[in-house]
Motif scaffolding. Sequence first.
Motif, PDB file in Angstrom:
ATOM      1  N   THR A  16      35.169 -40.197 122.704  1.00 49.68           N
ATOM      2  CA  THR A  16      34.245 -39.674 123.719  1.00 49.68           C
ATOM      3  C   THR A  16      34.275 -38.153 123.766  1.00 49.68           C
ATOM      4  O   THR A  16      33.230 -37.495 123.755  1.00 49.68           O
ATOM      5  N   GLY A  17      35.472 -37.589 123.848  1.00 47.18           N
ATOM      6  CA  GLY A  17      35.586 -36.139 123.890  1.00 47.18           C
ATOM      7  C   GLY A  17      35.048 -35.477 122.638  1.00 47.18           C
ATOM      8  O   GLY A  17      34.367 -34.440 122.707  1.00 47.18           O
ATOM      9  N   THR A 265      35.395 -35.231 131.255  1.00 45.03           N
ATOM     10  CA  THR A 265      36.779 -35.666 131.121  1.00 45.03           C
ATOM     11  C   THR A 265      36.842 -37.114 130.669  1.00 45.03           C
ATOM     12  O   THR A 265      36.106 -37.968 131.169  1.00 45.03           O
ATOM     13  N   THR A 266      37.729 -37.380 129.713  1.00 42.20           N
ATOM     14  CA  THR A 266      37.927 -38.741 129.217  1.00 42.20           C
ATOM     15  C   THR A 266      39.254 -39.312 129.683  1.00 42.20           C
ATOM     16  O   THR A 266      39.677 -40.360 129.213  1.00 42.20           O
ATOM     17  N   SER A 442      33.037 -38.125 134.318  1.00 38.30           N
ATOM     18  CA  SER A 442      34.132 -38.978 133.848  1.00 38.30           C
ATOM     19  C   SER A 442      33.558 -40.033 132.909  1.00 38.30           C
ATOM     20  O   SER A 442      32.820 -40.916 133.325  1.00 38.30           O
ATOM     21  N   ARG A 443      33.901 -39.937 131.623  1.00 36.33           N
ATOM     22  CA  ARG A 443      33.290 -40.784 130.612  1.00 36.33           C
ATOM     23  C   ARG A 443      34.354 -41.315 129.645  1.00 36.33           C
ATOM     24  O   ARG A 443      35.426 -40.744 129.497  1.00 36.33           O
ATOM     25  N   GLY A 444      34.009 -42.411 128.956  1.00 33.01           N
ATOM     26  CA  GLY A 444      34.908 -42.977 127.956  1.00 33.01           C
ATOM     27  C   GLY A 444      35.414 -44.345 128.357  1.00 33.01           C
ATOM     28  O   GLY A 444      35.068 -44.883 129.412  1.00 33.01           O
ATOM     29  N   GLY A 447      37.428 -43.539 131.264  1.00 30.09           N
ATOM     30  CA  GLY A 447      36.786 -42.550 132.114  1.00 30.09           C
ATOM     31  C   GLY A 447      35.662 -43.154 132.919  1.00 30.09           C
ATOM     32  O   GLY A 447      35.513 -42.878 134.111  1.00 30.09           O
ATOM     33  N   SER A 459      31.790 -45.269 122.839  1.00 33.53           N
ATOM     34  CA  SER A 459      32.605 -44.206 123.430  1.00 33.53           C
ATOM     35  C   SER A 459      32.137 -42.839 122.948  1.00 33.53           C
ATOM     36  O   SER A 459      32.020 -41.885 123.736  1.00 33.53           O
ATOM     37  N   GLY A 463      30.096 -39.511 125.236  1.00 33.09           N
ATOM     38  CA  GLY A 463      30.322 -38.074 125.235  1.00 33.09           C
ATOM     39  C   GLY A 463      29.090 -37.299 124.817  1.00 33.09           C
ATOM     40  O   GLY A 463      28.732 -36.283 125.432  1.00 33.09           O
TER      41      GLY A 463
END
Length: 562
Positions: A16-17, A265-266, A442-444, A447, A459, A463
């Motif tokens: 993701t990041g 942020t993951t 907030s992802r992943g 996240g 994922s 991002g």
Amino acid sequence: MPDINVDVLVIGAGPTGLGAAKRLHQIDGPSWMIIDSNETPGGLASTDVTPEGFLYDVGGHVIFSHYKYFDDCIDEALPKEDDWYTHQRISYVRMQNVWVPYPLQNNVSMLPKAEQVKCIDGMIDAALLRRTAINKPKNFDEWILRMMGTGLADLFMRPYNYKVWAVPTTKMQCEWLGERVAAPDVKTCVRNVILEKVAGNWGPNATFRFPARDGTGGIWIAVAKTLPKEKTLFGKQGEVRKVDADAHTVTLKGGKTIGYKKLITTMAVDQLVEQMGDNDLISLSKGLFFSSTHVIGVGIRGDRPENIGDKCWLYFPEDDCPFYRATIFSNYSPYNQPDKSVKLATQSLGDGSKPKSSEPKEGPYWSIMLEVSESSMKPVDQANILRDSIQGLINTKMIEPTDEIVSTYHRRFDHGYPTPSLEREGVLKDLLPKLQAKDIFSRGRFGSWRYEVGNQDHSFMLGVEAADHIVNGAVELTLNYPDFVNGRQNTERRLFEGNQIFRNKATDRADAAGDAKIVDIEANKTGMANGSANGTKEIPTRDRAASKSQSSHGRKTSKSVK
């Protein structure tokens, strides 16, 4: 004043990041930086190597994609033909002392007659129930009964899913399922039972790719190398100590501070809010549930047994072994284990006894990777988990008591599976918007806590789409419309369909609000399907009908983050 200031800060160098960083690197304008506490990129898609030279991924990972943009990015990172192996999935369920081709619900013809009758009876009852049912299933257990019946529920679905999720199926919702669980076709099942036939492959991962070298983690190391090094901060110097949402700063363990306008942020969202020290959000996050994962590896000397053959991954619903899944990791690539010329000592035999000789000998070698779940509802004997897992391999006829074990591996991952619990949607619909109101995306996998879009391609795109949303206002398809991105297996997202669907949705919302302004999906044409925002630089894309041809880059347009 912060030591460093950027428009967009990315925490975490997993898929993701790296997806967010890759996209930001392509968009000319916003300043950005990606940080991670690990020296090596990859996160939960990384790969470990034992002292003896056996590779093990952080759980079962393979590449099957819903997105052309994802394909282009990993092919740019690993562009050579010999960088990849392509496999046809060969998967089985081990139960009733036989190997049943996956998915079990399509192959009950392989079971003993008594179990066939239970399964077919249950399927017929379930089909009748679906005709009269008015309300949707309240939980995963009700979905199983309605789609498959009590026979398959008791034989496989309930025990297997408990072993995977470490919670009963009654405590899980069913909206996450999508294409992941095949509902049986009663007529086909009955016909196969009568004719003693086996159903063919099913699912989005019936064909998959795997990197030739360095395991799954090698993909993400290669992707990270396509980013400018001066914008990365990995290792101890990239470890986060505190997130100050009000000040828009992140403090690192070394004391350095980074100011940001937007934060992607993951981190696991429950850990993120702890770092923020926001008691309201901490309390809200308590409604999220997760399980831990133990990854266990066993390296064995000798030729691969005939009953293992070309199998890929295998499922184990019964209680004769602690693991729910086994992957024949040596079948994915010959580089996942030492060359046969390497001399290794036998550490023990399969039954735990000592070998007659400890003198190093040559191979060949093969390996198995196992996964065991753990939660407060399903404790694990950690002290003996390796021993119990090897015994489970013997119990399920995967190895023999006399097999020579030359290497073992065990690693526990605290956050293994984000559980689609009954409470999940209520928490996420409140928690994620509150974070976004603070300019925190907030992802992943953990996240955004949505398992249904938690594969590597999903994922990565979480991002990418977060970056596109921040800079260009594009819709985050994967986060908000998982059914859409999972809707057609093994095909690219079609831009026109996506545009039409989301233009209609936006228009409906605007009409309801009496507002003439709607989201202009057309303005982000390439950003929606191919990942390139309108007027920004595109990465090389592959002509699949040809072989490795690449398109030219588009023009640049500066974008700023407000």
